[in-house]
Design an enzyme around this catalytic site. Structure first.
Site, short mmCIF file in Angstrom:
data_model
loop_
_atom_site.label_atom_id
_atom_site.label_comp_id
_atom_site.label_asym_id
_atom_site.label_seq_id
_atom_site.Cartn_x
_atom_site.Cartn_y
_atom_site.Cartn_z
N LYS A 1 -26.08 72.06 99.26
CA LYS A 1 -26.69 70.96 100.02
C LYS A 1 -28.19 70.86 99.76
O LYS A 1 -28.74 69.76 99.72
CB LYS A 1 -26.41 71.11 101.52
CG LYS A 1 -24.96 70.79 101.85
CD LYS A 1 -24.72 70.50 103.31
CE LYS A 1 -23.30 69.99 103.51
NZ LYS A 1 -22.92 69.83 104.90
N LYS B 1 -16.03 67.84 96.31
CA LYS B 1 -15.34 67.66 97.60
C LYS B 1 -15.56 66.24 98.13
O LYS B 1 -16.66 65.69 97.98
CB LYS B 1 -15.93 68.68 98.57
CG LYS B 1 -15.20 68.84 99.87
CD LYS B 1 -15.96 69.77 100.80
CE LYS B 1 -17.10 69.06 101.48
NZ LYS B 1 -17.37 69.47 102.86
N LYS C 1 -18.55 63.03 103.76
CA LYS C 1 -19.09 61.89 104.52
C LYS C 1 -20.36 61.37 103.89
O LYS C 1 -20.66 60.20 103.93
CB LYS C 1 -19.49 62.34 105.92
CG LYS C 1 -18.40 62.78 106.81
CD LYS C 1 -19.03 63.09 108.18
CE LYS C 1 -18.30 64.17 108.90
NZ LYS C 1 -18.78 65.53 108.54
N1 AQP Z 1 -12.97 67.20 101.57
C1 AQP Z 1 -12.49 67.99 102.54
N2 AQP Z 1 -11.25 68.49 102.44
C2 AQP Z 1 -10.74 69.29 103.43
N3 AQP Z 1 -11.43 69.59 104.55
C3 AQP Z 1 -12.67 69.10 104.67
N4 AQP Z 1 -13.59 69.22 105.63
C4 AQP Z 1 -14.70 68.50 105.30
N5 AQP Z 1 -14.51 67.91 104.12
C5 AQP Z 1 -13.26 68.27 103.70
C6 AQP Z 1 -13.40 69.98 106.84
O1 AQP Z 1 -13.76 69.17 107.94
C7 AQP Z 1 -14.34 69.99 108.95
C8 AQP Z 1 -15.64 69.41 109.41
O2 AQP Z 1 -16.58 69.43 108.37
P1 AQP Z 1 -18.08 69.10 108.73
O3 AQP Z 1 -18.24 67.69 109.00
O4 AQP Z 1 -18.56 69.98 109.81
O5 AQP Z 1 -18.88 69.54 107.48
P2 AQP Z 1 -18.64 69.37 105.96
O6 AQP Z 1 -17.59 70.33 105.52
O7 AQP Z 1 -19.99 69.51 105.32
O8 AQP Z 1 -18.07 67.89 105.85
P3 AQP Z 1 -18.63 66.72 105.01
O9 AQP Z 1 -17.71 65.57 105.18
O10 AQP Z 1 -18.88 67.18 103.59
O11 AQP Z 1 -19.98 66.40 105.75
P4 AQP Z 1 -21.41 66.21 105.16
O12 AQP Z 1 -21.26 65.21 104.05
O13 AQP Z 1 -22.26 65.72 106.27
O14 AQP Z 1 -21.84 67.55 104.64
C9 AQP Z 1 -14.48 71.40 108.37
O15 AQP Z 1 -13.39 72.17 108.83
C10 AQP Z 1 -14.36 71.16 106.90
O16 AQP Z 1 -13.84 72.29 106.23
#
Ligand code: AQP
Length: 345
Positions: free
Chosen positions: A125, A208, A211
């Site tokens: 990140k 991955k 969001k």
């Molecule tokens: N692509 C994914 N596949 C499976 N699981 C996922 N999770 C996130 N993306 C995927 C799971 O969703 C939960 C919440 O995640 P988060 O929002 O706390 O953080 P993150 O993993 O950083 O999700 P994002 O969407 O990638 O957010 P941003 O872009 O803001 O960093 C977790 O259980 C995660 O494993």
């Protein structure tokens, strides 16, 4: 694991699930399949379930205040529309329960710099700009450990990307217990299961689905309408070959594997079953079937989210009530922690 299974490290604790999602953007299909859908499954098993919109984590990178408020409420609507019952589960946003940040500070003093420096999510990140990243982004995993352990949670359902953070949570609990000569914090079990523990970007099978990916075409959002879902799936990157009939044939084909995993997770079936049905077929035949399935599963959720979002006062009431219930669990655990470490009060 699941269905109330206790290991020796969690046996003395009430079977309790905690997990959270950041309101850092619109909910994606990755969050739904990797996290929320499985939160719903665990709600129906022999666990107390606590689910949180982790807004304090979201601000580790810049958030527009209005967007943060909207995303928090929309995430709450997403949880409920997907099947989380706010009576059965405790559902709230993190900043309304100050014990998270308080225990987070204690864990900042337990976690070691060397442990934190190994966290790959920080490296991903922060990227090349690590000197400019917030201190909060670096300390994020210690707060995440506090989110979990402030409830003595025994099980944490997450996607694959959170595995390393959960190992750190176990290290923090182990060190705390050792330093103070107690068995106070459980050694939490990660629950990383199913066909879609890592949903990948629709534009790049090595990244991955996120969001915050700048490309909207890389992800399906839970609020996308049928046309948007169909267009994104039609344009999803693939390769020129037909689908294989066996899992081995997905080796070295990340985009094909991703679409098959998504199909299996949405249909609640196995990858093998999907390949038995579609093996030998071209993506031109498979993609419309995947779109149909995705619309079928997601449209009712997105419609319910839109309905719930019309009554934001009700969403705020649900969050406040959830926070009140969460504090009844968290406050005594914080009090005991403070006693163990020698705080007067
Ligand atoms: N692509 C994914 N596949 C499976 N699981 C996922 N999770 C996130 N993306 C995927 C799971 O969703 C939960 C919440 O995640 P988060 O929002 O706390 O953080 P993150 O993993 O950083 O999700 P994002 O969407 O990638 O957010 P941003 O872009 O803001 O960093 C977790 O259980 C995660 O494993």
């Amino acid at each position: 694991m699941t269905e109330g299974v206790q290991t020796s490290q969690t046996a003395d604790f009430t079977p309790r699930v905690f997990s959270g999602i950041q309101p850092s953007g619109g909910l994606t299909l990755g969050n739904y399949l990797g996290a929320i859908k499985r939160f719903v499954d665990m709600q129906d098993q022999a666990f107390e379930t606590i689910y949180c919109m982790v807004d304090l984590h979201a601000i580790t990178v810049w958030q527009d205040p209005e967007a943060l408020r909207r995303n928090t409420r929309e995430l709450c609507a997403g949880f409920i529309a997907s099947g989380i019952d706010p009576e059965q589960s405790i559902l709230f946003n993190q900043s309304q329960v100050p014990e998270h940040a308080q225990l987070g500070w204690v864990f900042n003093c337990v976690a070691r710099m060397g442990w934190m420096k190994r966290m790959t999510q920080f490296k991903d990140k922060a990227g090349k700009n690590a000197e400019n990243a917030s201190l909060g982004l670096f300390g994020y995993p210690a707060l995440m450990a506090a989110d979990i352990l402030i409830y003595h949670a025994t099980h944490v359902p997450v996607g694959e990307d959170q595995k390393q953070h959960l190992e750190l949570t176990r290290d923090i609990a182990t060190k705390f217990n050792h330093d103070f000569g107690v068995d106070f914090f459980p050694i939490t079990e990660p629950v990383i299961e199913g066909a879609a523990t890592r949903v990948m970007s629709l534009r790049d099978g090595s990244k991955k689905m996120s969001k915050s990916d700048p490309s909207a075409a890389s992800r399906i959002n839970m609020t996308d309408d049928a046309d948007a879902i169909a267009t994104k799936i039609r344009k999803a990157k693939t390769d020129p070959d037909a689908l294989p009939s066996e899992t081995d044939g997905l080796e070295g084909r990340p985009e094909a594997r991703n679409l098959v995993n998504i199909y299996a997770a949405l249909a609640d079936t196995s990858v093998d079953a999907v390949l038995t049905e579609f093996g030998g077929q071209q993506f031109s035949a498979f993609k419309p079937r995947l779109s149909e399935l995705a619309v079928d599963k997601l449209a009712p959720i997105s419609a319910e989210m839109a309905r719930l979002m019309q009554d934001q006062a009700e969403i705020d009431r649900i969050l406040a009530r959830g926070a009140e219930r969460a504090r009844t669990v968290a406050a005594p655990i914080l009090k005991q922690t403070y006693e163990l470490i020698g705080m007067v009060g």
